[in-house]
Design a protein around this motif. Structure first.
Motif, PDB file in Angstrom:
ATOM      1  N   ARG A 273       0.908  -1.333   0.020  1.00  0.00           N
ATOM      2  CA  ARG A 273       0.056  -0.014  -0.057  1.00  0.00           C
ATOM      3  C   ARG A 273       0.693   1.489   0.168  1.00  0.00           C
ATOM      4  NH1 ARG A 273      -5.512  -0.211  -0.392  1.00  0.00           N
ATOM      5  NH2 ARG A 273      -5.857  -2.024   1.353  1.00  0.00           N
ATOM      6  N   GLY A 274       1.778   1.288   0.867  1.00  0.00           N
ATOM      7  CA  GLY A 274       2.753   2.488   0.856  1.00  0.00           C
ATOM      8  C   GLY A 274       3.317   2.613  -0.509  1.00  0.00           C
ATOM      9  N   THR A 275       3.694   1.519  -1.255  1.00  0.00           N
ATOM     10  CA  THR A 275       4.666   1.762  -2.598  1.00  0.00           C
ATOM     11  C   THR A 275       3.564   2.341  -3.638  1.00  0.00           C
ATOM     12  OG1 THR A 275       6.025  -0.030  -2.114  1.00  0.00           O
ATOM     13  CG2 THR A 275       5.620   0.476  -4.539  1.00  0.00           C
ATOM     14  N   LEU A 276       2.076   1.751  -3.576  1.00  0.00           N
ATOM     15  CA  LEU A 276       1.176   2.357  -4.511  1.00  0.00           C
ATOM     16  C   LEU A 276       0.909   4.030  -4.044  1.00  0.00           C
ATOM     17  CD1 LEU A 276      -1.102   1.834  -6.408  1.00  0.00           C
ATOM     18  CD2 LEU A 276      -2.481   1.069  -4.489  1.00  0.00           C
ATOM     19  N   LEU A 280       1.858   6.914  -7.059  1.00  0.00           N
ATOM     20  CA  LEU A 280       0.608   7.965  -7.458  1.00  0.00           C
ATOM     21  C   LEU A 280       1.104   9.228  -7.082  1.00  0.00           C
ATOM     22  CD1 LEU A 280      -2.453   5.832  -6.715  1.00  0.00           C
ATOM     23  CD2 LEU A 280      -1.449   6.306  -8.891  1.00  0.00           C
ATOM     24  N   THR A 281       1.579   9.478  -5.803  1.00  0.00           N
ATOM     25  CA  THR A 281       2.114  10.760  -5.361  1.00  0.00           C
ATOM     26  C   THR A 281       3.223  11.135  -6.390  1.00  0.00           C
ATOM     27  OG1 THR A 281       1.469  10.511  -3.191  1.00  0.00           O
ATOM     28  CG2 THR A 281       2.923  12.248  -3.568  1.00  0.00           C
ATOM     29  N   ALA A 373      -4.227  11.143 -11.973  1.00  0.00           N
ATOM     30  CA  ALA A 373      -3.624  10.598 -10.875  1.00  0.00           C
ATOM     31  C   ALA A 373      -3.942  10.908  -9.494  1.00  0.00           C
ATOM     32  CB  ALA A 373      -2.022  11.063 -10.958  1.00  0.00           C
ATOM     33  N   VAL A 374      -4.740  12.435  -9.496  1.00  0.00           N
ATOM     34  CA  VAL A 374      -5.265  12.559  -8.068  1.00  0.00           C
ATOM     35  C   VAL A 374      -6.362  11.733  -7.729  1.00  0.00           C
ATOM     36  CG1 VAL A 374      -6.257  14.406  -6.758  1.00  0.00           C
ATOM     37  CG2 VAL A 374      -4.216  15.143  -7.879  1.00  0.00           C
TER      38      VAL A 374
END
Length: 415
Positions: A273-276, A280-281, A373-374
């Motif tokens: 989840r952190g990588t995702l 995206l950020t 992306a947001v």
């Protein structure tokens, strides 16, 4: 990592080459068949439509087959589609052949991802998926430029025959390197069972977390394709590059995508989840900076690399997330993620085109991509909230009777 992953990467290399090489050969195809370039552009759409249709259809149809055999037959279909493309006598036959070539694309990556994760220890699943996708990203560095040059010098038909040869090499590699036990293990592991069959695969798609993961894929990669579809006019009109330099710059995108894919796979094994969220950020930041980065040639080249890195960091965690959310029967959901990727391709290009047609400038598609992306980050956040509530529900239900249901199993009651 198991050598069998190399066989999956070879297949991915062939698929990545045939998917993107058509874009570079459109003028040659149009001139040979006596059609306009916009008409030849329908070949790209026909391939994408084949992916969208074939991914869930073939995954569902082969739900009870051993996955090793499924992968081999998918590559046989891939070889047939590309060989027919090379032999097509006119535009209509070529459109049908490109549709056929696209059909095994999504199912191969979907089923292949399931097989790849069953070849390694649980803590290396994301890395195994990234190694399979390595063939796709390397295709943008070597396969597409070489195949494009072949088509320009020897004719576009030779290119598709060459891609067919890659498919034959993939069939041999799958037959020799992929153990039958690896495919069978997937049926008996936590990833699903043979008894799940088509009904179990379809049941997996009824899950809200699966649809949220697919929605994240669509929004996140639509952000990429909103910008990437119009990267050539950005590089020529804004950064001042000559058109002859674009091929080399697109190879730089492949380098960035390869780096992002490998880094994303390694990081996702520690925190999916952190990588995702991080990927995206990063994509939001890179796309937002595109108008400034496209002002000079050196920064424009850097922007192309960073776009590849930021976008493909999310590839492995998204694929693995869909598989985990559909753990009872992951093949169809995993293949559906590839269909979502191609919907993102078409949708992102359309949205980017709207911003360009509106007269906002050559870099407007990148800004539109940042907005997408947001949206993808927002969908991922909703998915996280849904998972958190579901995880908290059993704890909140301690001390009273709580019913739980797992597809394919009897309903159980816990006190």
């Amino acid at each position: 990592m198991p050598l069998a992953l190399l066989a999956l990467a070879v297949g991915a290399f062939g698929i990545g080459t045939t998917e993107f090489v058509t874009m570079g050969l459109l003028p040659d195809v149009a001139a040979d068949l006596g059609i306009s370039i916009p008409s030849a552009g329908h070949l790209v759409s026909a391939y994408a439509l084949g992916v969208v249709v074939g991914a869930p259809l073939l995954a569902a149809a082969t739900a009870r087959m051993p996955r090793r055999k499924v992968l081999i037959w998918l590559m046989v279909l891939f070889v047939a589609g590309n060989a027919l493309s090379a032999l097509a006598p006119d535009e209509h036959w070529l459109l049908a052949a490109r549709f056929l070539s696209g059909m095994p694309h999504g199912a191969f990556f979907g089923v292949g991802a399931v097989v790849a994760t069953n070849l390694v220890a649980p803590e290396r699943k994301a890395r195994s998926v990234s190694l399979m996708f390595l063939g796709l990203t390397v295709a943008n560095i070597a396969g597409v430029p070489v195949a494009t040059l072949m088509g320009q010098h020897f004719g576009w038909r030779v290119t598709f025959l060459g891609v067919s040869a890659i498919g034959l090499a993939a069939i041999a590699a799958l037959a020799l390197l992929l153990p039958t036990e690896g495919a069978q293990a997937g049926r008996g592991s936590a990833s699903g069972s043979a008894s799940a069959g088509l009904r179990g695969e379809l049941t997996a798609l009824r899950s809200l977390p699966v649809w949220l993961a697919l929605g994240t894929t669509v929004a996140g990669f639509a952000a990429l394709f909103s910008a990437y579809s119009y990267i050539t006019p950005m590089l020529t009109d804004s950064a001042g590059y000559a058109e002859t330099s674009v091929t080399l710059l697109l190879a730089l995108f492949g380098v960035g995508a390869t780096v992002g894919n490998l880094v994303g796979g390694r990081l996702a094994d520690h925190s999916m989840r952190g990588t995702l969220f991080g990927g995206l950020t990063s994509l939001i930041v890179v796309l937002s900076l595109f108008p400034a980065l496209m002002s000079t040639q050196w920064s424009a080249a850097l922007a192309v690399i960073l776009l590849g890195v930021a976008a493909f960091i999310t590839g492995s965690p998204l694929q693995l997330m869909v598989m985990e959310k559909a753990a009872a029967a992951p093949s169809l959901a995993s293949s559906a993620n590839q269909a979502a990727f191609n919907l993102a391709n078409a949708g992102g290009a359309w949205i980017g085109g709207l911003s360009l047609a509106a007269g906002f400038g050559a870099t407007a598609p990148a800004v539109a991509g940042a907005v997408l992306a947001v949206l993808g980050l927002g969908v991922a956040g909703v998915a996280y909230g849904v998972d958190a509530r579901r995880a908290a529900a059993p704890r909140a239900g301690q001390g009273r009777v709580v019913a739980s249901y797992v597809p394919g199993e009897a309903e159980t009651v816990h006190a």
